[in-house]
Design a protein around this motif. Structure first.
Motif, short mmCIF file in Angstrom:
data_model
loop_
_atom_site.label_atom_id
_atom_site.label_comp_id
_atom_site.label_asym_id
_atom_site.label_seq_id
_atom_site.Cartn_x
_atom_site.Cartn_y
_atom_site.Cartn_z
N VAL A 100 0.84 -1.20 0.00
CA VAL A 100 0.00 0.00 0.00
C VAL A 100 0.87 1.25 0.00
CG1 VAL A 100 -1.74 1.29 1.31
CG2 VAL A 100 -1.90 -1.19 1.14
N GLU A 101 2.08 1.14 0.57
CA GLU A 101 3.00 2.30 0.58
C GLU A 101 3.34 2.76 -0.83
OE1 GLU A 101 2.71 0.71 4.39
OE2 GLU A 101 3.29 -0.36 2.55
N VAL A 102 3.36 1.81 -1.78
CA VAL A 102 3.63 2.18 -3.18
C VAL A 102 2.49 3.06 -3.69
CG1 VAL A 102 3.98 1.30 -5.52
CG2 VAL A 102 4.97 0.08 -3.57
N GLN A 103 1.27 2.69 -3.37
CA GLN A 103 0.11 3.49 -3.78
C GLN A 103 0.14 4.88 -3.15
OE1 GLN A 103 -3.98 2.59 -2.31
NE2 GLN A 103 -4.43 2.20 -4.47
N LYS A 104 0.43 4.93 -1.86
CA LYS A 104 0.50 6.23 -1.17
C LYS A 104 1.59 7.11 -1.78
CE LYS A 104 -1.21 4.54 3.31
NZ LYS A 104 -0.85 4.25 4.73
N ASP A 105 2.69 6.51 -2.13
CA ASP A 105 3.80 7.25 -2.73
C ASP A 105 3.39 7.85 -4.07
OD1 ASP A 105 6.41 8.25 -2.85
OD2 ASP A 105 7.18 6.46 -3.86
N PHE A 106 2.76 7.03 -4.91
CA PHE A 106 2.35 7.51 -6.24
C PHE A 106 1.33 8.63 -6.13
CE2 PHE A 106 -0.76 7.29 -9.75
CZ PHE A 106 0.06 7.69 -10.80
N PHE A 107 0.25 8.40 -5.41
CA PHE A 107 -0.81 9.41 -5.36
C PHE A 107 -0.41 10.63 -4.52
CE2 PHE A 107 -3.30 5.87 -6.96
CZ PHE A 107 -4.07 6.52 -7.92
N GLY A 108 0.57 10.46 -3.64
CA GLY A 108 1.09 11.62 -2.92
C GLY A 108 1.92 12.54 -3.79
N LYS A 109 2.49 11.98 -4.85
CA LYS A 109 3.37 12.76 -5.72
C LYS A 109 2.70 13.22 -7.02
CE LYS A 109 7.83 10.85 -4.25
NZ LYS A 109 9.04 10.10 -4.67
N ALA A 110 1.78 12.41 -7.57
CA ALA A 110 1.28 12.65 -8.93
C ALA A 110 0.32 13.83 -9.00
CB ALA A 110 0.60 11.39 -9.45
N ARG A 111 0.47 14.62 -10.05
CA ARG A 111 -0.53 15.62 -10.43
C ARG A 111 -1.00 15.26 -11.84
NH1 ARG A 111 2.30 20.19 -10.91
NH2 ARG A 111 2.27 20.20 -13.17
N VAL A 112 -2.14 14.60 -11.92
CA VAL A 112 -2.64 14.09 -13.20
C VAL A 112 -3.51 15.15 -13.86
CG1 VAL A 112 -3.96 12.29 -14.35
CG2 VAL A 112 -2.59 11.73 -12.32
N ALA A 113 -3.19 15.49 -15.10
CA ALA A 113 -3.99 16.44 -15.88
C ALA A 113 -4.34 15.79 -17.22
CB ALA A 113 -3.22 17.74 -16.10
N LYS A 121 4.62 18.69 -6.96
CA LYS A 121 4.02 17.49 -7.52
C LYS A 121 4.74 17.10 -8.82
CE LYS A 121 0.44 16.95 -4.69
NZ LYS A 121 0.14 15.69 -3.96
N VAL A 122 4.58 15.83 -9.20
CA VAL A 122 5.17 15.33 -10.44
C VAL A 122 4.09 15.35 -11.53
CG1 VAL A 122 6.33 13.40 -11.57
CG2 VAL A 122 6.72 13.84 -9.12
N PRO A 123 4.30 16.11 -12.61
CA PRO A 123 3.26 16.21 -13.64
C PRO A 123 3.06 14.90 -14.40
CG PRO A 123 4.87 18.00 -13.81
CD PRO A 123 5.45 16.98 -12.88
N VAL A 124 1.79 14.49 -14.52
CA VAL A 124 1.39 13.36 -15.36
C VAL A 124 0.39 13.94 -16.36
CG1 VAL A 124 0.38 11.06 -15.47
CG2 VAL A 124 1.70 11.74 -13.46
N ASN A 125 0.85 14.23 -17.56
CA ASN A 125 0.05 14.92 -18.57
C ASN A 125 -0.47 13.91 -19.57
OD1 ASN A 125 1.19 17.73 -17.74
ND2 ASN A 125 3.01 16.52 -18.22
N ILE A 126 -1.79 13.79 -19.69
CA ILE A 126 -2.41 12.82 -20.58
C ILE A 126 -3.19 13.57 -21.66
CG2 ILE A 126 -4.00 10.87 -20.74
CD1 ILE A 126 -3.50 10.42 -17.71
N ILE A 127 -2.79 13.38 -22.91
CA ILE A 127 -3.50 13.99 -24.03
C ILE A 127 -4.37 12.92 -24.68
CG2 ILE A 127 -3.28 15.17 -26.24
CD1 ILE A 127 -0.63 16.31 -25.27
N TYR A 128 -5.68 13.09 -24.53
CA TYR A 128 -6.65 12.12 -25.03
C TYR A 128 -7.03 12.49 -26.46
CZ TYR A 128 -11.13 9.64 -25.41
OH TYR A 128 -12.17 8.85 -25.83
N LEU A 129 -6.58 11.69 -27.43
CA LEU A 129 -6.71 12.06 -28.83
C LEU A 129 -8.08 11.82 -29.44
CD1 LEU A 129 -3.41 11.10 -30.73
CD2 LEU A 129 -4.17 13.32 -29.88
N ASN A 130 -8.92 11.03 -28.78
CA ASN A 130 -10.18 10.65 -29.42
C ASN A 130 -11.20 11.78 -29.50
OD1 ASN A 130 -10.21 8.24 -30.71
ND2 ASN A 130 -11.32 7.11 -29.15
N THR A 131 -10.87 12.94 -28.94
CA THR A 131 -11.75 14.09 -29.15
C THR A 131 -11.55 14.70 -30.53
OG1 THR A 131 -10.09 15.47 -28.02
CG2 THR A 131 -11.95 14.68 -26.71
#
Length: 418
Positions: free
Chosen positions: A97-110, A251-261
């Motif tokens: 579970v510490e792995v999950q806490k680490d990821f979501f504590g750091k990630a900024r998903v856009a 935070k660590v940027p996680v940038n997702i460009i969704y092309l299906n639009t």
């Protein structure tokens, strides 16, 4: 199997390593040093083999190592990185579970959506020029990528004479404008310049195309100023690689460009081509010996197909595979359409993960690449591919491991939705 790179002498995971799974034989942790991703990472496998889960695992681990990520998501399979997985299920499958806490504590998903308000609208400016302090040779390369993608977007066959002429015409104009410190603002302005070019380059341009061709180029450019395609250039924030790596909020940027639009394949191709060109120009100005970003495309086959197909993103994507590692950009890619990618363009990839492949055609297609990476174990790898389970992969990375590594991908800490 020899001791994994990424472990210290005590067998503990060294800092700066990505934990991607455990070996099938004895559940030893499989670790990849963060710097290995400067030499790029490719996941191959048939439908249902687990490629996307593997690559999402890589993304989660990159974030845990404070590496920003830029993702092109053609189908929407990646956007669920923003959703937490069930903690109890996580523990049942052996991920702490510490792995999950680490990821979501750091990630900024856009999540960005071209030509749409479904998430954060984003647009492209294909005429954004290299800065004047970029060396001339590299600036010419960037301008050439713009002319290449534009000619392809306008419907020209870049392998034919008409396509080569149209590209050369557009390139000559863009290079001149760059040399003069002038900018093209939009498609309508370029159409005007195509019909009424600067006097100093008129003679050169007249030698590149037939007499009526400038009118045809201008007409096609003006088509792009109306309808849904125009939204790609007008709606939302412009692509800004500096924004994609900004960690000023901790935070660590996680940038997702969704092309299906984007409604047409042509629009998707051009958007990606422009994004790749922007990334190329950015890395020229921001070199680094360390890994400073991962760039991930979930399904690459439409964008880097074998010869003679030459879609707008192909040249830029191939250039990045060749040069990005010198600037600290790591490429992560996946495909299930194994027969539809140009392996010559991927010659710089050093870490390959092969999932289940059932068809003789797919196995035959990867035979050469496996033999070039690891000729000693090639036959054994080819024989094993059809029997791999979902989520089981064969890792080939001769710089890191002396043998083929048969491993199961670790359980994701985010919820995997498609």
């Amino acid at each position: 199997m020899s001791k994994e790179i990424g472990e210290d002498d005590s067998g503990n995971a060294a800092s700066g390593s990505l934990f991607i799974g455990k070996t099938v034989a004895d559940e030893t942790e499989v670790l990849l040093p963060i710097q290995a991703f400067k030499r790029h990472f490719m996941a191959l496998g048939g439908s249902g083999s687990g490629k996307t889960v593997l690559c999402k695992c890589v993304i989660e681990e990159a974030v845990r190592n404070n590496v920003p990520v830029l993702i092109v998501d053609p189908q929407g399979d990646i956007s669920s990185l923003a959703i937490k997985g069930d903690a109890e299920e996580l523990m049942r499958h052996g991920t702490a579970v510490e792995v999950q806490k680490d990821f979501f504590g750091k990630a900024r998903v856009a999540i960005f959506t071209p030509a749409s308000n479904r998430a954060i609208p984003i647009c492209v400016n294909p005429f954004k020029s290299p800065s004047q302090d970029v060396p001339h040779e590299e600036a010419v390369q960037a301008i050439d990528l713009t002319a290449d993608s534009l000619a392809g977007f306008l419907g020209y066959d870049l392998n034919g004479d008409a396509g080569k002429s149209a590209k050369a015409y557009i390139f000559t104009i863009l290079e001149y404008m760059w040399q003069q410190g002038q900018r093209i603002g939009d498609m309508a302005q370029l159409a005007d310049v195509v019909l009424n070019p600067p006097e100093k380059i008129t003679a050169t341009l007249n030698g590149l195309v037939a007499k009526k061709e400038p009118e045809e180029i201008a007409r096609k450019l003006r088509f792009l100023t109306v309808g849904t395609s125009s939204l790609m250039f007008q709606m939302g924030v412009q692509i800004d690689i500096n924004l994609f790596v900004d960690n000023s909020d901790g935070k660590v940027p996680v940038n997702i460009i969704y092309l299906n639009t984007l409604t047409s394949e042509n629009d998707k191709q051009f958007f990606l081509a422009t994004l790749l060109k922007e990334l190329y120009c950015w890395m020229l100005k921001n070199p680094s010996n360390d890994l400073q970003m991962l760039f991930y495309v979930d399904e690459i086959s439409p964008y880097i197909p074998p010869y003679p197909r030459n879609p707008p993103p192909k040249n830029a994507y191939t250039l990045l595979f060749k040069q990005a590692r010198k600037y600290g950009i790591g490429l992560v890619a996946a495909t299930q359409n194994i027969t539809d990618i140009d392996y010559k363009a991927l010659a710089q990839v050093n870490t390959w993960c092969l999932g289940r492949m059932m068809t003789t055609q797919d196995i035959a297609r990867v035979q050469k690449i496996i033999q070039s990476i690891d000729p000693t174990h090639a036959d054994a790898v080819l024989q094993k591919l059809p029997s791999l389970r979902t989520g089981e992969f064969l890792l080939l990375s001769p710089d890191l491991y002396s043998d083929v590594v048969d491993f199961d991908v670790r359980w994701l800490v985010s919820k995997h939705l498609t």
